[in-house]
Design an enzyme around this catalytic site. Structure first.
Site, PDB file in Angstrom:
ATOM      1  CB  CYS A 250      33.880  23.716 -48.348  1.00 14.21           C
ATOM      2  SG  CYS A 250      34.079  24.539 -49.950  1.00 14.21           S
TER       3      CYS A 250
ATOM      4  CG  HIS B 219      29.089  22.992 -49.086  1.00 19.86           C
ATOM      5  ND1 HIS B 219      29.394  23.863 -48.068  1.00 19.86           N
ATOM      6  CD2 HIS B 219      29.816  23.383 -50.159  1.00 19.86           C
ATOM      7  CE1 HIS B 219      30.257  24.763 -48.501  1.00 19.86           C
ATOM      8  NE2 HIS B 219      30.538  24.486 -49.767  1.00 19.86           N
TER       9      HIS B 219
ATOM     10  CD  GLU C 273      26.817  22.763 -45.492  1.00 18.54           C
ATOM     11  OE1 GLU C 273      27.356  23.801 -45.926  1.00 18.54           O
ATOM     12  OE2 GLU C 273      27.440  21.700 -45.291  1.00 18.54           O
TER      13      GLU C 273
END
Length: 212
Positions: free
Chosen positions: A87, A192, A194
């Site tokens: 990001c 992202h 994750e």
């Protein structure tokens, strides 16, 4: 073989740490450590730089942690260890960002971070939620990830890369939005990983196994 996630008080470290620890266990990649200690960064096998918020604020926080950027640069640029920016951690690789005020980036990958301008009133900014990746160039960290696979985004600015070959993937959002960048041992994702379920976990596993 430690993977370091850099803590400079500008990232969602809890979810990132959990995802990297999970995939490090599955790939036998060694320990994952969250740290703001420059000496630990200098000993890391891999460096991950997350970032949430605004480009100028993230850059200020990173450089306010004395010696931290220098340690990252020494390990990544000087010694060629694998690096992943996430990001804003990816956006700071640019020559400069234009959020609020022109702000110098690392200039590791030439280009500018500019406002998203979809040109369609139905497409709101920020670009938030799931979108389909379009793979522009193959890369070992994208193995097993194909055009059409989903990733999770939340951002209002995007990285306009100067050299087309350094944009590895993009998404469509009224214009082409850079999703993955890379050169040498340096990678960045606007999304992202994750939070991107199977696609993100595959990318993390590939990064942890990558031997550039």
């Amino acid at each position: 073989m430690t993977t370091v996630i850099v803590d400079y008080e500008s990232g969602n470290l809890h979810s990132a740490r959990k995802a990297f620890e999970r995939m490090a266990l599955e790939t036998d990649a060694g320990p994952v450590e969250v740290t703001a200690d420059p000496d630990r960064v200098r000993r890391a096998e891999r460096v991950v730089l997350p970032g949430d918020g605004a480009f100028p604020a993230c850059r200020k926080e990173l450089f306010d942690h004395r010696g931290l950027f220098e340690a990252i640069e020494e390990r990544v640029i000087g010694q060629g260890r694998p690096f992943l920016g996430i990001c804003i951690g990816m956006q700071m690789l640019a020559t400069r960002g234009l959020e609020y005020a022109p702000t110098d980036g690392f200039d590791w990958i030439s280009g500018e971070v500019v406002p998203i301008a979809p040109g369609d009133a139905a497409l709101k900014v920020p670009h938030m939620g799931w979108n389909d990746l379009v793979i522009d160039h193959p890369h070992p960290v994208l193995d097993g990830i194909a055009s059409g696979d989903h990733a999770y985004f939340v951002h209002s600015y995007h990285f306009r890369v100067a050299a087309a070959q350094q944009r590895l993937a993009h998404v469509e959002y009224g214009e082409e939005i850079t999703a993955v960048i890379g050169r040498d041992t340096i990678l960045g994702t606007q999304f992202h990983p994750e939070k991107s379920q199977a696609t993100g976990l595959r990318l993390i596993a590939n990064f942890l196994s990558w031997r550039p």
